[in-house]
Scaffold this motif. Structure first.
Motif, mmCIF file in Angstrom:
data_model
loop_
_atom_site.group_PDB
_atom_site.id
_atom_site.type_symbol
_atom_site.label_atom_id
_atom_site.label_comp_id
_atom_site.label_asym_id
_atom_site.label_seq_id
_atom_site.Cartn_x
_atom_site.Cartn_y
_atom_site.Cartn_z
ATOM 1 N N HIS A 99 7.036 20.273 2.337
ATOM 2 C CA HIS A 99 5.838 20.958 1.873
ATOM 3 C C HIS A 99 4.700 19.978 1.633
ATOM 4 O O HIS A 99 4.905 18.816 1.327
ATOM 5 C CB HIS A 99 6.132 21.717 0.578
ATOM 6 N N THR A 103 2.299 21.809 -3.669
ATOM 7 C CA THR A 103 3.181 22.966 -3.671
ATOM 8 C C THR A 103 3.878 23.065 -5.020
ATOM 9 O O THR A 103 4.274 22.055 -5.596
ATOM 10 C CB THR A 103 4.233 22.836 -2.564
ATOM 11 N N HIS A 106 9.897 23.589 -6.889
ATOM 12 C CA HIS A 106 11.073 24.370 -6.536
ATOM 13 C C HIS A 106 12.068 23.436 -5.878
ATOM 14 O O HIS A 106 11.733 22.330 -5.495
ATOM 15 C CB HIS A 106 10.721 25.530 -5.591
ATOM 16 N N VAL A 166 5.128 30.530 -1.164
ATOM 17 C CA VAL A 166 5.032 29.172 -0.627
ATOM 18 C C VAL A 166 4.081 29.209 0.561
ATOM 19 O O VAL A 166 4.289 29.964 1.506
ATOM 20 C CB VAL A 166 6.418 28.644 -0.194
ATOM 21 N N HIS A 167 3.019 28.429 0.472
ATOM 22 C CA HIS A 167 1.973 28.434 1.500
ATOM 23 C C HIS A 167 1.456 29.849 1.736
ATOM 24 O O HIS A 167 1.452 30.368 2.856
ATOM 25 C CB HIS A 167 2.465 27.764 2.776
ATOM 26 N N THR A 215 11.763 31.099 -0.181
ATOM 27 C CA THR A 215 12.251 30.474 -1.403
ATOM 28 C C THR A 215 12.627 31.581 -2.374
ATOM 29 O O THR A 215 11.761 32.298 -2.886
ATOM 30 C CB THR A 215 11.191 29.550 -2.027
ATOM 31 N N ALA A 225 14.986 27.015 -1.688
ATOM 32 C CA ALA A 225 14.387 27.176 -0.365
ATOM 33 C C ALA A 225 15.497 27.274 0.676
ATOM 34 O O ALA A 225 16.395 26.429 0.724
ATOM 35 C CB ALA A 225 13.467 26.008 -0.040
#
Length: 352
Positions: A99, A103, A106, A166-167, A215, A225
């Motif tokens: 990542h 981020t 996690h 995420v993203h 995730t 993830a």
């Protein structure tokens, strides 16, 4: 004269026509997959029941069906089992999934991004790290729009409904044919019961691979993830294309995209892409929170890597730190956005 049955024995039952299988081969059906040099295959062999079916039955049907299709097509499906158990207190193995800075915190099944760089590629199995991908069906008509529906289930076969963003997205779905053509990067939406859905068109017949990259958030708040994979079948005559020769430059929609850097097995090395329009650097825009996204798939078993970039160091460029899990040929897919339009540049690279 026929012998009479013993006294007290029930009479023999007539065969049930609903369950009696007629002798001889099944006649060809419209939904069969026509493989060159092999003949027709019933795609139902790789199918799975509806989302509500028993998890072990679903897992067995998908794994066995996917393996049969993969072997017949001459591809190695790779490992079908989850990673082996780790010693007490040790972090389990994880898929490669890097990542960009910033981020949220996690875990990668308990490993750091650096540790993940030395692990195997992801997406080789339908179950991993206590989670299972359960699609409603794996058969889709070639060239026609349909909807893919699936759930992510935990170790107790409960649908997972909590996912970290995420993203910019809680779920990334990558779909590609097994000859590494037809790449798609999709973002399904989730219903309250944990069923994800997304419009999907498999443009050509063949066996396709779908990767769910997410995730999950456990009941105790722990984030894991995971990348899970499953084969999809589009009936028809399958004519696989050879992988293009390695090259460090390509064009897409008038943009010239090139890269510098040579990935090596087991080493984390930079791969720097430049995107130009004419003689000028392309005005890249953020897409899913970054200036580019890179997916790499290994030829053969289709091992999956999803790599995210460093912050942009100069206009029109984006750098990724990539760790190839093993030698072989890979197909790299770079997503980038200019003027609100996302484009994908594809490259073949040989990793030693």
């Amino acid at each position: 004269m026929p012998e009479s049955p013993p006294a007290g024995a029930p009479p023999a039952a007539d065969p049930d026509p609903a369950t009696t299988v007629p002798a001889g081969p099944r006649p060809p059906a419209a939904g069969d997959l026509d493989l060159p040099g092999i003949g027709r295959i019933d795609p139902g062999a790789a199918g799975a029941g509806p989302v509500g079916v028993d998890g072990s039955t679903l897992r067995l049907a998908l794994v066995v069906g996917g393996l049969v299709l993969a072997v017949l097509l001459g591809f190695g499906l790779g490992r079908l089992n989850p990673p082996p158990a780790t010693p007490s207190g040790a972090a389990p193995a994880t898929a490669t999934h890097t990542h960009a800075p910033g981020t949220g915190t996690h875990s990668h099944d308990g490993a750091t991004a650096a540790q993940a760089g030395g692990a195997d590629a992801g997406g080789l199995s339908i179950s991993s790290a206590g989670y299972t991908l359960a699609p409603s069906t794996v058969a889709f008509p070639a060239g026609r729009a349909d909807v893919l529906r699936f759930q992510i289930r935990d170790e107790r076969r409960r649908p997972v409904t909590r996912f970290a963003v995420v993203h910019d997205k809680p779920m990334h779905l990558i779909v590609v044919r097994r000859d590494l053509t037809g790449y798609q990067h999709l973002h399904p939406t989730m219903a309250a019961d944990g069923t994800w859905s997304v419009p999907l068109t498999l443009p050509e017949p063949g066996v396709w691979r779908a990767y769910a990259d997410f995730t999950a958030v456990a009941d105790d708040g722990r984030q894991t993830a995971v990348t899970l994979g499953v084969d999809l079948a589009a009936p028809g005559g399958y004519a696989p294309r050879p992988l293009p020769a390695p090259a460090t430059s390509t064009t897409v929609d008038g943009f010239t995209v090139g890269y510098e850097g040579t990935p090596k097995a087991g080493e984390t090395l930079p791969v720097r892409f430049s995107i130009r329009t004419g003689n000028a650097a392309a005005p890249l825009e953020r897409y899913l929170g970054a200036y580019g996204h890179l997916v790499a798939l290994r030829e053969g078993d289709l091992g999956y890597l999803h790599v995210h970039p460093d912050p942009q160091d100069e206009p029109g460029t984006v750098t990724f730190w990539m760790t190839a899990p093993g030698p072989g040929r890979y197909r790299m897919f770079l997503d980038f956005q200019v003027a609100g339009v996302v484009r994908t540049a594809a490259f073949t690279v040989t990793v030693a």
